[in-house]
Design an enzyme around this catalytic site. Structure first.
Site, short mmCIF file in Angstrom:
data_model
loop_
_atom_site.label_atom_id
_atom_site.label_comp_id
_atom_site.label_asym_id
_atom_site.label_seq_id
_atom_site.Cartn_x
_atom_site.Cartn_y
_atom_site.Cartn_z
N ASP B 421 0.86 -1.18 0.00
CA ASP B 421 0.00 0.00 0.00
C ASP B 421 0.90 1.23 0.00
O ASP B 421 1.55 1.54 0.99
CB ASP B 421 -0.88 -0.04 1.27
CG ASP B 421 -1.90 1.08 1.30
OD1 ASP B 421 -1.73 2.08 0.55
OD2 ASP B 421 -2.87 0.97 2.09
N HIS B 422 0.92 1.94 -1.12
CA HIS B 422 1.85 3.05 -1.27
C HIS B 422 1.48 4.25 -0.38
O HIS B 422 2.27 5.17 -0.21
CB HIS B 422 1.90 3.47 -2.74
CG HIS B 422 3.20 4.10 -3.15
ND1 HIS B 422 4.22 4.34 -2.26
CD2 HIS B 422 3.65 4.53 -4.37
CE1 HIS B 422 5.23 4.91 -2.89
NE2 HIS B 422 4.91 5.04 -4.19
#
Lengths: 473, 457
Positions: B421-422
């Protein structure tokens, strides 16, 4: 004949009827109030609450004067002028009835004297002195009340056999008075006549007087009655009455024993009250009665007839003035389209015996019979300074409490002035108050109201003037 | 008494009634199964908490119910009677949403209880502290409230038995009524924003309502209803896809040495009735790396704007079953030996294939591993399993020529991909994590595999 048109006609001007009429007038309705008696106020004012309390007040004076000698205050033998006493009583009633009459005028409620009879669901015929009148109404409120029941076996047409109606006229002071029925009317009237000089025998078919209250409270009234009355006979059935010269011969059976015969100067029959629903023309409407003649209503006081409401004794339940007055307001609200219903938690009850007995909400006995778990906290008046100061420690204050929540479910009080104390309990219960709410409210000293606070404190085991079991709080 | 659906498991608050095992009029024992509930990714039997004769069944097959839903009414003193048995089952099947038939004898509802509110109550599927609250009067008295409050309730037509009281002794105040309506309003508004959402209350962004396409115009088709499991997977993956900005980081790990150790110790593990799989080893390797890179073991709490780092390492393992994908969780993988992990994994996989996994078996993972290597394929891009922030995808190990600097050697390479999850994890961390992961595979300590210490529980 042209009918008189009105929004609301109230039939009966007792504490239910006049409360309804005044409230409806206040809400802008055109109101006609119909009364068959010559004086307003109904049974309560004319033949019930008020005259009985006037006599009880006189009785109390006599009693207290007599009991004062050991305090160093001695009075002579009281001289009782019955005629004057009756006149005094009448003056009180006139004053109150006059008050109702003038309030009616102020509120523009038309009072019509005469018997009312329903022609149909929209028309009431009134037999007035000036002849028949017809009232066309949008809604009618029936508040015609009740009369003392006189079983036909006792109805000999002999004026020496009385109901409370006649007893309150006090025609003479009988030497021997038999009271049939140990309910509140019998016990109150017994107190009056005893003080005036009669020897009282009370017979009660049940195993207790004042059924409905808790036995531990009744005990105080019973003890006192045993002392001042000639006798209180429980489990006793009156079998027969007959005229015997100037006396009434009464045959009765105590328990399973052989019947006995006794003679009395007068007999007061106080075995209950019957609704005045006959001769009203109800059959010309859709309103319905039950087997006993009580008009059937829902909790909005609506009968089966959409135009007709009924309140007070004639609908049954607690046959008490204050219940009728409350129902009056609800019926009027419903007629005016304001949401309301009889959902008061409780109707308090007061018996003006000596000592007085009052209760409201749940009793311990009722809880037991319904299988409701409750906790009870008592405070004996022998620990009340106020009670001792006037030599009447024979009293008790008792709280019925819901476990876990400590919510107050009932209050029972026996003792002098109990009737004036009970409202705190009624208020607490209606408010959903807890025992702590009462315990932490300062009650003035020295008053009997403290007994309620002390009973509450006692619930937590911390009453100042008595020792109770300790509990978490 | 009424038997209500007990709390299921963390996060799972509703399920679909698959089959009802009892009939009205039956005598039921305590702990006897009332019905089977399909929830999230498992079918769970729901036992009765009461014994007696069933006077009424309040649910029907196919119905979605939730914690606190009334399942059955039981007369604890009653006599069993079979007369109703046959007819009842049929009714339930024909009209799954219809309210159940009136109980044969028992409770004639007292006139005081208003019928409409009761129906509304039974129609509720999600447990709600307000909607499902009813004043329980032991004394027969109405709920504690002052005459003024009762008057207010009367004016607005509110049944005070629905309002939880906050005062002394449970007394209802004006504030309580205000809170009650506030809650009802919020519910009404949120239900308008997300109409008819299946299952739990997890939010999904509004989408255009799907349109049905008639595929039969191009040839024969066979439509099949999506199972509750399938629908859950679809919804969750859709959510993840929509909300999580994914980054995929690839690498390959030389697992030749690990595979050699694996074949050396395989027999010993078999003796312990455990199978030393690459997945078990990967879990151990990942657990070690996660303790060094805790952000991959964290979750994003958007409501509080917090990144929640977990001090535990619970690794979810994607398992393929006949009924679809399930993700049971190996708890405290960092503290467990490879043997423990292997045994846990086996037990969970068996449960998964037998559809016996409970909601709890599948809750609370902090990281996920998906190993498709057993089937085939090289790199693939797994989708993050929220509320995890990362997932490791393993492909099939392939033997490749490896240039040592002097010569080519045949080595086995494992294709790895970490999806993350950036929003939470930066690219540099992603690269560091995959590098560490590769090292963990390549330098897997033999001591971890050796069966020296007794199994910890």
């Amino acid at each position: 004949m042209k009918a008189i048109e009105t929004d609301i006609v109230v039939v009966g001007a007792g504490p239910g009827g006049y409360a309804a009429a005044f409230y409806a007038a206040d809400k802008g309705k055109k109101v006609i109030m119909v009364e068959k008696d010559k004086r307003l106020g109904g049974v309560c004012l004319n033949r019930g609450c008020i005259p009985s309390k006037a006599y009880l007040h006189a009785a109390k004076l006599i009693e207290e004067a007599k009991e004062s000698s050991f305090r160093g205050v001695t009075f002579g033998q009281p001289k009782i002028d019955l005629e004057k006493m009756r006149a005094w009583k009448e003056s009180i009633l006139d004053k109150l009835a006059g008050g109702i009459e003038s309030i009616s005028k102020n509120r523009k409620v038309d009072v019509m004297y005469g018997r009312g009879y329903f022609e149909d669901s929209k028309t009431l015929r009134v037999e007035t002195k000036e002849g028949q009148k017809f009232v066309k109404f949008s809604q009618a409120i029936i508040a015609v009340g009740s009369v003392p029941a006189l079983p036909s076996a006792f109805d000999l047409g002999n004026p020496r056999i009385m109901t409370s109606d006649q007893a309150l006229e006090v025609e003479d002071i009988p030497e021997d008075l038999l009271i049939v029925g140990g309910g509140y009317i019998g016990m109150e009237m017994g107190t009056v006549y005893k003080t005036l000089g009669s020897k009282i025998v009370v017979v009660e078919a049940l195993d207790t007087i004042l059924k409905g209250a808790d036995p531990d409270l009744i005990r105080y009234v019973k003890n006192h009655a045993d002392k001042v009355f000639k006798e209180v006979r429980l489990n006793t059935k009156v079998l027969k009455m007959s005229t015997s010269g100037k006396k009434i011969k009464v045959s009765m059976q105590v328990g399973d024993a052989d019947p006995i015969e006794e003679k009395y100067d007068r007999v007061l029959v106080s075995v209950g009250r019957a609704p005045n629903s006959q001769d009203l023309g109800l059959e010309n409407t859709q309103a319905e009665m039950d087997r006993k003649g009580f008009i059937q209503v829902n909790n909005r006081l609506q009968t089966k007839d959409p135009n007709i409401y009924a309140i007070g004794d004639v609908v049954g339940g607690a046959m008490l003035a204050h219940k009728a007055s409350r129902e009056a307001r609800i019926a009027v609200d419903v007629i005016c389209g304001d949401p309301n219903a009889f959902e008061n938690v409780i109707v308090p009850a007061v018996v003006f015996t000596d000592p007085e007995l009052a209760w409201c909400g749940l009793t311990e006995g009722e809880a037991k019979s319904k299988g409701i778990t409750v906790e009870v906290s008592k405070f004996p008046w022998s620990a009340s300074g106020r009670a001792l100061s006037f030599d009447r420690p024979d009293g008790m204050t008792k709280l019925i409490v819901e476990p876990d929540t400590d919510r107050i479910l009932g209050l029972g009080i026996v003792g002098v002035g109990a009737g004036d104390l009970i409202s705190e309990g009624a208020f607490a219960i209606e408010m959903g108050a807890t025992v702590r709410d009462i315990a932490e409210t300062i009650h003035p000293h020295p008053t009997l109201s403290e007994t309620i606070m002390e009973a509450a404190e006692n619930f937590y085991g911390v009453a100042t003037h008595t020792i109770g079991k300790k509990r978490d709080h | 008494m009424d038997v209500l659906l007990p709390p299921l498991s963390e996060g799972a608050d509703s399920g679909t009634v698959v089959s009802i095992m009892v009939s009205e009029g039956d005598r039921i024992e305590k702990d006897q199964t009332i019905l089977e509930l399909e929830n999230e990714k498992a079918i769970a039997p729901i036992p009765s908490t009461a014994a007696g004769v069933i006077t009424k069944i309040h649910v029907s097959e196919g119905q979605t119910i939730s914690e606190g839903s009334k399942l059955i009414s039981v007369d604890e003193g009653g006599e069993a009677g079979d007369s109703k048995k046959e007819t009842k089952k049929e009714t339930a099947k024909e009209a799954p949403k219809a309210p159940p038939k009136q109980a044969p004898s028992s409770q004639q509802a007292p006139a005081a209880a208003p019928a409409p509110s009761k129906t509304a109550y039974e129609g509720q599927t999600i447990y709600d502290p307000y909607l499902d609250y009813r004043y329980d009067s032991k004394s027969g008295f109405p709920p504690p409230a002052s005459p003024t409050i009762r008057k207010v309730a009367k004016l607005i037509g509110l049944d005070l038995a629905r309002v939880p009281g906050s005062g002394n002794g449970g007394r209802i105040t004006l504030e309580d009524i205000r809170n009650y309506f506030q809650h009802i309003l919020e519910l009404a508004e949120s239900s308008r924003r997300q109409p008819a959402q299946e299952g739990s209350g997890e939010s999904a962004p509004a989408r255009k309502p799907a349109e049905s396409i008639d595929f039969s115009q191009w040839g024969e088709v066979k439509p099949e209803k999506m199972s509750s499991t399938r629908k859950t997977i679809a919804r969750r993956l859709q959510d993840s896809w929509n909300t999580v900005p994914h980054v995929y980081q690839f690498d390959e790990a030389d697992i030749s040495a690990l595979m050699e150790m694996r074949s050396n110790y395989k027999a010993a593990y078999t003796k312990k009735e455990a199978s030393l799989t690459l997945t078990a080893l990967a879990i151990k390797a990942a657990a070690n790396v996660l303790t060094q890179y805790p952000v991959f073991n964290s979750s994003l709490d958007e409501a509080k704007d917090e990144i929640v780092y977990k001090k535990y390492v619970h690794i979810g393992v994607a398992v393929d079953t006949e009924n679809g994908l399930v993700v049971p969780v190996i708890r405290d993988a960092d503290k467990k030996s490879v043997l423990d992990i292997a045994l846990d994994l086996q037990a969970l996989a068996e449960k998964a294939r037998a559809r016996k996994l409970t909601g709890d078996d599948m809750k609370g993972s902090s990281f996920t591993i998906s190993n498709l290597g057993g089937i085939g394929g090289t790199h693939f891009t797994p989708i993050v399993n929220p509320p995890n922030t990362a997932i490791l995808g393993m492909g099939r190990g392939v033997v490749k020529p490896h240039w040592t600097g002097k010569k080519f050697e045949p080595r086995t390479f494992l294709p790895l991909c970490v999806s993350y999850d950036h929003r939470v994890i930066d690219g540099a961390d992603g690269a560091r994590f995959i590098k560490a992961m590769v090292e963990a595979f390549e330098q897997f300590p033999e001591s971890e595999i050796k069966l020296t210490q007794a199994r910890k529980k």
